[in-house]
Structure formats: structure tokens, C-alpha cells
Design a protein around this motif. Structure first.
Motif, PDB file in Angstrom:
ATOM      1  N   HIS A  52      -1.127  10.432   4.218  1.00  0.00           N
ATOM      2  CA  HIS A  52      -1.429  11.653   3.482  1.00  0.00           C
ATOM      3  C   HIS A  52      -1.254  11.483   1.977  1.00  0.00           C
ATOM      4  O   HIS A  52      -1.645  12.361   1.208  1.00  0.00           O
ATOM      5  CB  HIS A  52      -0.542  12.803   3.978  1.00  0.00           C
ATOM      6  N   ASP A  53      -0.653  10.375   1.558  1.00  0.00           N
ATOM      7  CA  ASP A  53      -0.444  10.106   0.134  1.00  0.00           C
ATOM      8  C   ASP A  53      -1.146   8.797  -0.224  1.00  0.00           C
ATOM      9  O   ASP A  53      -0.740   7.726   0.232  1.00  0.00           O
ATOM     10  CB  ASP A  53       1.047  10.006  -0.184  1.00  0.00           C
ATOM     11  N   ALA A  54      -2.194   8.895  -1.033  1.00  0.00           N
ATOM     12  CA  ALA A  54      -3.021   7.720  -1.337  1.00  0.00           C
ATOM     13  C   ALA A  54      -2.231   6.633  -2.054  1.00  0.00           C
ATOM     14  O   ALA A  54      -2.342   5.442  -1.731  1.00  0.00           O
ATOM     15  CB  ALA A  54      -4.222   8.129  -2.186  1.00  0.00           C
ATOM     16  N   ALA A  55      -1.424   7.035  -3.043  1.00  0.00           N
ATOM     17  CA  ALA A  55      -0.666   6.044  -3.816  1.00  0.00           C
ATOM     18  C   ALA A  55       0.340   5.316  -2.930  1.00  0.00           C
ATOM     19  O   ALA A  55       0.483   4.086  -3.022  1.00  0.00           O
ATOM     20  CB  ALA A  55       0.043   6.721  -4.986  1.00  0.00           C
ATOM     21  N   LEU A  56       1.032   6.063  -2.071  1.00  0.00           N
ATOM     22  CA  LEU A  56       2.007   5.445  -1.181  1.00  0.00           C
ATOM     23  C   LEU A  56       1.313   4.526  -0.178  1.00  0.00           C
ATOM     24  O   LEU A  56       1.812   3.441   0.128  1.00  0.00           O
ATOM     25  CB  LEU A  56       2.815   6.517  -0.452  1.00  0.00           C
ATOM     26  N   SER A  57       0.160   4.944   0.322  1.00  0.00           N
ATOM     27  CA  SER A  57      -0.589   4.113   1.269  1.00  0.00           C
ATOM     28  C   SER A  57      -0.954   2.768   0.644  1.00  0.00           C
ATOM     29  O   SER A  57      -0.772   1.708   1.259  1.00  0.00           O
ATOM     30  CB  SER A  57      -1.866   4.837   1.712  1.00  0.00           C
ATOM     31  N   LEU A  58      -1.461   2.812  -0.585  1.00  0.00           N
ATOM     32  CA  LEU A  58      -1.823   1.569  -1.271  1.00  0.00           C
ATOM     33  C   LEU A  58      -0.595   0.712  -1.532  1.00  0.00           C
ATOM     34  O   LEU A  58      -0.634  -0.515  -1.402  1.00  0.00           O
ATOM     35  CB  LEU A  58      -2.527   1.889  -2.593  1.00  0.00           C
ATOM     36  N   GLY A  59       0.509   1.360  -1.890  1.00  0.00           N
ATOM     37  CA  GLY A  59       1.742   0.616  -2.144  1.00  0.00           C
ATOM     38  C   GLY A  59       2.277  -0.076  -0.911  1.00  0.00           C
ATOM     39  O   GLY A  59       2.716  -1.226  -0.959  1.00  0.00           O
ATOM     40  N   VAL A  60       2.217   0.622   0.222  1.00  0.00           N
ATOM     41  CA  VAL A  60       2.693   0.045   1.484  1.00  0.00           C
ATOM     42  C   VAL A  60       1.833  -1.149   1.890  1.00  0.00           C
ATOM     43  O   VAL A  60       2.342  -2.170   2.364  1.00  0.00           O
ATOM     44  CB  VAL A  60       2.703   1.128   2.580  1.00  0.00           C
ATOM     45  N   LEU A  61       0.529  -1.031   1.701  1.00  0.00           N
ATOM     46  CA  LEU A  61      -0.366  -2.161   1.997  1.00  0.00           C
ATOM     47  C   LEU A  61      -0.041  -3.354   1.101  1.00  0.00           C
ATOM     48  O   LEU A  61      -0.015  -4.505   1.558  1.00  0.00           O
ATOM     49  CB  LEU A  61      -1.824  -1.737   1.806  1.00  0.00           C
ATOM     50  N   LYS A  62       0.213  -3.083  -0.176  1.00  0.00           N
ATOM     51  CA  LYS A  62       0.554  -4.159  -1.103  1.00  0.00           C
ATOM     52  C   LYS A  62       1.829  -4.872  -0.668  1.00  0.00           C
ATOM     53  O   LYS A  62       1.889  -6.111  -0.665  1.00  0.00           O
ATOM     54  CB  LYS A  62       0.738  -3.588  -2.511  1.00  0.00           C
ATOM     55  N   VAL A  63       2.834  -4.101  -0.291  1.00  0.00           N
ATOM     56  CA  VAL A  63       4.102  -4.694   0.131  1.00  0.00           C
ATOM     57  C   VAL A  63       3.917  -5.514   1.406  1.00  0.00           C
ATOM     58  O   VAL A  63       4.420  -6.633   1.525  1.00  0.00           O
ATOM     59  CB  VAL A  63       5.164  -3.600   0.341  1.00  0.00           C
ATOM     60  N   ALA A  64       3.193  -4.958   2.368  1.00  0.00           N
ATOM     61  CA  ALA A  64       2.998  -5.654   3.646  1.00  0.00           C
ATOM     62  C   ALA A  64       2.287  -6.980   3.467  1.00  0.00           C
ATOM     63  O   ALA A  64       2.509  -7.932   4.221  1.00  0.00           O
ATOM     64  CB  ALA A  64       2.205  -4.765   4.607  1.00  0.00           C
ATOM     65  N   ASN A  65       1.430  -7.067   2.449  1.00  0.00           N
ATOM     66  CA  ASN A  65       0.676  -8.289   2.191  1.00  0.00           C
ATOM     67  C   ASN A  65       1.308  -9.167   1.118  1.00  0.00           C
ATOM     68  O   ASN A  65       0.716 -10.156   0.683  1.00  0.00           O
ATOM     69  CB  ASN A  65      -0.759  -7.945   1.777  1.00  0.00           C
ATOM     70  N   SER A  66       2.525  -8.812   0.702  1.00  0.00           N
ATOM     71  CA  SER A  66       3.202  -9.567  -0.352  1.00  0.00           C
ATOM     72  C   SER A  66       3.851 -10.829   0.202  1.00  0.00           C
ATOM     73  O   SER A  66       4.003 -10.999   1.414  1.00  0.00           O
ATOM     74  CB  SER A  66       4.268  -8.702  -1.026  1.00  0.00           C
ATOM     75  N   ALA A  67       4.270 -11.683  -0.715  1.00  0.00           N
ATOM     76  CA  ALA A  67       4.937 -12.930  -0.327  1.00  0.00           C
ATOM     77  C   ALA A  67       6.239 -12.672   0.409  1.00  0.00           C
ATOM     78  O   ALA A  67       6.713 -13.524   1.165  1.00  0.00           O
ATOM     79  CB  ALA A  67       5.198 -13.780  -1.573  1.00  0.00           C
ATOM     80  N   ALA A  68       6.808 -11.479   0.207  1.00  0.00           N
ATOM     81  CA  ALA A  68       8.087 -11.159   0.843  1.00  0.00           C
ATOM     82  C   ALA A  68       7.989 -11.215   2.367  1.00  0.00           C
ATOM     83  O   ALA A  68       8.970 -11.495   3.048  1.00  0.00           O
ATOM     84  CB  ALA A  68       8.558  -9.770   0.405  1.00  0.00           C
ATOM     85  N   PHE A  69       6.794 -10.951   2.900  1.00  0.00           N
ATOM     86  CA  PHE A  69       6.628 -10.949   4.351  1.00  0.00           C
ATOM     87  C   PHE A  69       5.940 -12.220   4.855  1.00  0.00           C
ATOM     88  O   PHE A  69       5.749 -12.387   6.056  1.00  0.00           O
ATOM     89  CB  PHE A  69       5.882  -9.689   4.801  1.00  0.00           C
ATOM     90  N   GLY A  70       5.560 -13.094   3.940  1.00  0.00           N
ATOM     91  CA  GLY A  70       5.134 -14.443   4.274  1.00  0.00           C
ATOM     92  C   GLY A  70       4.051 -14.562   5.322  1.00  0.00           C
ATOM     93  O   GLY A  70       4.084 -15.483   6.148  1.00  0.00           O
TER      94      GLY A  70
END
Length: 279
Positions: A52-70
Motif C-alpha cells: 500500500h506504500d509505493a516508497a516502502l515497496s521499492l525500498g523492500v525490493l532494494k534491500v531484498a536484492n542487496s548484497a546483504a542477502f547475497g
């Protein structure tokens, strides 16, 4: 009356009268936090809340695809991103994104100061997260959790916000770098504790934001405050060399650091880069 004392009186009086404007977490962050604390929440329901929140959705996708999750395979939906990250960490990621949005101002000087404060918070938090991840790999029975540490690190300096907001209302008096630095050092911890209470965080967080830079408080065993202080050492927030060495030696003794020079190693640099990629 000096400007510093004037601001002190304004801030303390507003706190006493419950009139200090404490920033509130955006509604979506509150919903995510409440949902994550529900033992019956499903990944699908959490995905719906985030979507329901576009900015949060994009942020969560960015985090999930970040190096932190390898992961080499990229996720392209909020549902898959939530599954990859996990419910507990989603709560703190949403909080982090909400907090970042608070560090804005219409005053150019205050805006720059807020952005620098947020970047410093992320720098310290990234070190803390990198070290906690390593610590938990070697101490699987520890009661410490990465989720608690992440939130603690992200709010440890949150008390700067009301101070900067008050300064914005009196730019002719308070928009002065030297003065603001002194005011923040003197008052931000107490205000941060008030904010954690207003946000209904546990008392442990209030205690942490009050004491993270008070070196008379020295936990005997590994504690969340140690990881935040390690970040402060790495980024020379604690500038005294003897203080830095004392803290680092204590972290070696507690098993937080493998050795005194670990944070200068390539191994740590890699871990730090992965931690910071979440932000």
C-alpha cells in the motif's frame, strides 16, 4: 542569556509541559511494526500492508536484492522480497525507511545538517550490524538478536531531530554549526529517550539511547551498546585514542572482535559493505 542556554530552557520546558513536538513514525511503519508483532501474521498479509506504500515497496525490493542477502537471483515482487528478508527484519527495515524520511527540512542549513546526521547514523549502524552478524555466527546461543541491534543502532542518535526542528524555528539564533554541535551533545540523549517512550518502544531502547556515549556505563558482557560504540570508534566519533584502544580491547575480550585490528581488515570491509547495502 546565551543561545545554548536559551535552547536548553525551551527544550526542557516543552518536555516538562509535554509540548515538545516529537516526530511520529509514519502510519505504514506503525502498521508494519504492529503486524510483525502479531504471532499469527502471514507473509502474504505483511506483503499487502507494505504494497500500500509505493516508497516502502521499492525500498523492500532494494534491500531484498542487496548484497546483504547475497542472492544472485533477483526478486521482483513484494511478497518474494518479504519472504527473503523475513518478518522480524522487515519491521526494522520499515522503521529505518520511515526514520530516514524524518530527516528533512525546508531550511537549507538544517536540511544539510539532518542529512549528515542520518548518514552518520547509517555509518555507525552498518558497523554494528556487520559485527553483530559475525558475533552471532560464533555465538549461536546468545540472547542478543540482530533485529534488536538494528533498531537500536538506527535510533541511537534520534534525539537530534527535535533539536534541529527547534533550531529551524529560530534560524537567526540557532542556525550556527558550533552551537548546534554543543546543543546536540548536551541534550540529544534525553530527548531521544523521550521519543522512544512516545513511540512505545521498550524501556531497553530508552536506556540505550540515554547511555550509548556515556563511557561510565560499561556492560560486563557483550551488549547492544558495545556494537554501537564499536561503530562510533570506527568512525572516530570517540576521538580520544586511549578511549578507542580501551574499548577495542574490551571488545576483543568479549568476543565481539576477533582481534584489535579486525576493523582494518579486508574481511571486515566486505562485511561492512554488505551491511551498508541495506540502506
Amino acid at each position: 542569556m546565551g543561545a545554548e542556554n536559551a535552547l536548553y530552557i525551551i527544550l526542557i520546558e516543552k518536555i516538562r509541559q509535554d509540548a515538545l513536538v516529537l516526530p511520529t513514525l509514519p502510519e505504514v511503519a506503525l502498521k508494519v511494526r504492529q503486524a510483525a508483532d502479531d504471532p499469527d501474521i502471514s507473509l502474504m498479509k505483511m506483503s499487502e500492508i507494505i504494497s500500500h506504500d509505493a516508497a516502502l515497496s521499492l525500498g523492500v525490493l532494494k534491500v531484498a536484492n542487496s548484497a546483504a542477502f547475497g542472492r544472485e537471483v533477483k526478486v521482483e515482487s513484494v511478497a518474494k522480497a518479504v519472504t527473503r528478508i523475513g518478518l522480524r527484519q522487515i519491521k526494522n527495515i520499515a522503521t529505518a525507511m520511515a526514520i530516514e524520511q524524518m530527516f528533512v527540512s525546508n531550511n537549507h542549513f538544517i536540511s544539510d545538517y539532518m542529512q549528515k546526521s542520518w548518514r552518520k547514523t547509517v555509518d555507525v549502524a552498518s558497523v554494528a550490524i556487520a559485527l553483530m552478524t559475525l558475533y552471532l555466527q560464533k555465538n549461536k546461543q546468545s540472547e542478543l538478536t540482530l533485529e534488536t541491534l538494528t533498531l537500536a543502532a538506527l535510533i541511537h542518535n534520534i534525539g537530534v531531530l527535535p533539536i534541529l526542528t527547534e533550531a529551524e524555528g529560530h534560524p537567526e539564533v540557532f542556525a550556527n554549526p558550533a552551537f548546534l554541535n554543543k546543543a546536540i551533545i548536551k541534550f540529544s540523549n534525553e530527548i531521544a529517550a523521550e521519543m522512544t517512550k512516545a513511540w512505545e518502544f521498550s524501556e531497553d531502547y530508552s536506556e540505550l539511547v540515554m547511555t550509548w556515549n556515556d563511557l561510565s556505563v560499561l556492560p560486563k558482557n557483550a551488549h547492544y551498546i558495545d556494537f554501537i560504540r564499536a561503530g562510533a570508534v570506527y568512525h572516530t566519533i570517540f576521538k580520544n585514542e586511549s578511549t578507542q584502544e580501551f574499548l577495542l580491547r574490551s571488545y576483543v575480550d568479549k568476543g565481539i572482535l576477533p582481534n584489535l585490528n579486525f576493523m582494518a581488515s579486508e574481511d571486515f570491509s566486505d562485511r561492512l559493505a554488505k551491511a551498508k547495502s541495506m540502506f
